[in-house]
Design an enzyme around this catalytic site. Structure first.
Site, PDB file in Angstrom:
ATOM      1  N   ASN A   1      95.258  68.487 -24.916  1.00 52.75           N
ATOM      2  CA  ASN A   1      95.337  67.091 -25.374  1.00 52.75           C
ATOM      3  C   ASN A   1      96.093  66.909 -26.696  1.00 52.75           C
ATOM      4  OD1 ASN A   1      92.043  66.370 -24.095  1.00 52.75           O
ATOM      5  ND2 ASN A   1      93.994  65.890 -23.149  1.00 52.75           N
TER       6      ASN A   1
ATOM      7  N   GLY B   1      99.814  72.570 -27.108  1.00 54.64           N
ATOM      8  CA  GLY B   1      99.168  73.045 -25.896  1.00 54.64           C
ATOM      9  C   GLY B   1      99.131  72.016 -24.789  1.00 54.64           C
ATOM     10  N   ASP B   2     100.019  71.013 -24.850  1.00 54.15           N
ATOM     11  CA  ASP B   2     100.000  69.979 -23.815  1.00 54.15           C
ATOM     12  C   ASP B   2     101.405  69.372 -23.712  1.00 54.15           C
ATOM     13  OD1 ASP B   2      98.974  67.972 -21.948  1.00 54.15           O
ATOM     14  OD2 ASP B   2      97.014  68.412 -22.794  1.00 54.15           O
ATOM     15  N   ASP B   3     101.498  68.119 -23.288  1.00 52.04           N
ATOM     16  CA  ASP B   3     102.814  67.503 -23.123  1.00 52.04           C
ATOM     17  C   ASP B   3     103.547  67.434 -24.460  1.00 52.04           C
ATOM     18  OD1 ASP B   3     102.031  67.071 -20.483  1.00 52.04           O
ATOM     19  OD2 ASP B   3     101.335  65.040 -20.909  1.00 52.04           O
TER      20      ASP B   3
END
Length: 443
Positions: free
Chosen positions: A230, A252-254
């Site tokens: 997130n 760790g995400d988009d």
């Protein structure tokens, strides 16, 4: 007009140095970069006077107390309009939310770090809604005709490690905040800024238009066993004509995500590390609601160890549960999506990916042909590099029959090899893909 000086603090200002390179290997913490040289107070007085601007020089509380009220007071009162604002101190402690959304014709020069306190219990009780899913923030920032320059030093530090450990890898926890929501923010520029250790998403751009975010460094990494799920670099919602130029993102995400009603979004000359890649969506989460994403263009992007180059994702047409972790049944379209001149190194999953059965509460991958959200006119051009040996398809496109499938997906000049292999990787999977160009579906 003579400048009016509002000294909100001890008023010691010291010097601008050369802009730092935005290296993806720069550690996340402020102590890892040298102290800037800041121009003298006389420089700022002269500059403000020559432009006919009010001057606010904001220095940190000398006792190390909460600096949020002084910053909020300057940006909503003394220097809300036609002003020059300088944050030249080393560390500003932020211990309360800020709401500064009515700025007009303001220049901000930031050299130090805004550091959010690690008091999770407090922040969970005071976060402010972003009006998308259950997302929340601790700073509403908006206005018209703003220039915010960090000179390669200005930093927003969310103290995110305490949040990563608290979340234990769980996603979309209520009231877990992003540290800034650019909201009703128009005709403005944010440049040379650093965003590190964000609590959740780094930022959201909502209800905004005509913006340039240039030379931006984002680093959200965990030093413990808990991941940084997130920690998106930026999400756009209900926004138009937003340009992201020269971004470096490790998370760790988009890296960059387009949510509902995003249009004319541009990404240039950027480098992404470790996360998911560029996300078109997710879309169709809100039952019965029409949304769109259209006119996205990205050029000269390099991705290291990311899951994808980009991926398009919608919820199924069968609504189950409620956002943020449930939902579905929304309608609309995503179209005119173009990415070109892309380098990838060690893609962890399928570089090109679409699917229409997003869900986070036990129904992931179900009812994939029920979505009525239409995806069309997507192009990936001039993409080269490598994928992990475990990757089974260079492209995997699952499209919903209820939407009439996906139309006009095009690839041009794609040269991807699996690591350690000489032959081109040309295994494409398609479900309900029509008018495909440049690739053959092998299943």
């Amino acid at each position: 007009m003579n400048a009016v000086i509002a000294l909100l603090g001890a008023a010691a200002v010291a010097a601008i140095g050369p802009q730092l390179p935005l290296s993806p290997h720069t550690p996340a913490h402020r102590d890892s970069i040298p102290a800037p040289d800041v121009p003298s107070l006389e420089h700022w007085e002269s500059l403000a006077a020559s432009d006919g601007r009010r001057l606010c020089v904001i220095d940190p509380n000398p006792q190390g107390g909460n600096d949020g009220p002084a910053i909020e007071r300057a940006l909503t009162g003394d220097c809300r309009t036609n002003s020059l604002v300088v944050l030249a101190g080393d560390v500003y402690h932020i211990e309360t939310p800020m709401n500064t959304t009515t700025l007009d014709n303001v220049i901000i020069h930031q050299y130090g770090r805004l550091l959010w306190s690690p008091d999770i219990d407090y922040w969970l009780t005071v976060t402010m809604p972003v009006e998308f899913q259950n997302q929340s923030t601790v700073w509403y920032f908006g206005g018209d005709n703003i220039l915010w320059d960090g000179h390669g030093f200005g930093t927003l530090d969310g103290n995110g490690q305490v949040w990563y450990d608290w979340a234990h890898g769980r996603g979309n926890l209520p009231h877990r905040p992003m540290n800034i929501n650019y909201r009703g923010f128009n005709n403005s520029i944010v440049r040379n800024m650093r965003y590190v250790q964000s609590q959740m998403w780094t930022m959201a751009v909502t209800y905004s238009r005509n913006l340039l975010f240039s030379d931006i460094y984002v680093n959200n990494t965990s030093s413990s066993e808990h991941n940084t799920l997130n920690t998106d670099g930026v999400d756009t919602v209900y926004s138009d004509n937003i340009t992201f130029n020269r971004w470096t993102v490790t998370n760790g995400d988009d890296h960059i995500a387009l949510k509902g009603n995003s249009s004319n979004i541009f990404v240039y000359d950027s480098v992404f590390y470790d996360g998911q890649g560029v996300a078109i969506g997710s879309m169709g989460q809100f039952d019965g609601k029409w949304e769109y994403i259209e006119n996205f263009y990205a050029r000269n992007i390099t991705l290291y160890n990311t899951a994808h180059v980009s991926y398009l994702k919608t919820w199924s047409g069968d609504a189950k549960g409620y956002p943020p972790n449930g939902g579905g049944g929304g309608r609309g379209h995503a179209r005119n999506i173009v990415m070109e001149d892309i380098k990838i190194y060690g893609s962890r999953q399928r570089p090109f990916f679409s699917w229409q059965c997003e869900h986070y509460e036990g129904d992931m991958g179900k009812n994939c042909n029920s979505s009525e959200f239409k995806m069309s006119d997507v192009v990936w051009r001039n993409v080269s590099g490598t994928a992990k040996l475990s990757v089974d398809h260079v492209g995997h496109f699952q499209c919903s029959a209820a939407a009439g499938g996906c139309n006009n997906f095009t690839v041009e000049n794609i040269e991807i090899r699996r690591e350690g292999k000489e032959e081109l990787f040309e295994n494409w999977y398609c479900e309900n893909v029509f008018e495909n160009n440049g690739f053959t579906c092998f299943g």
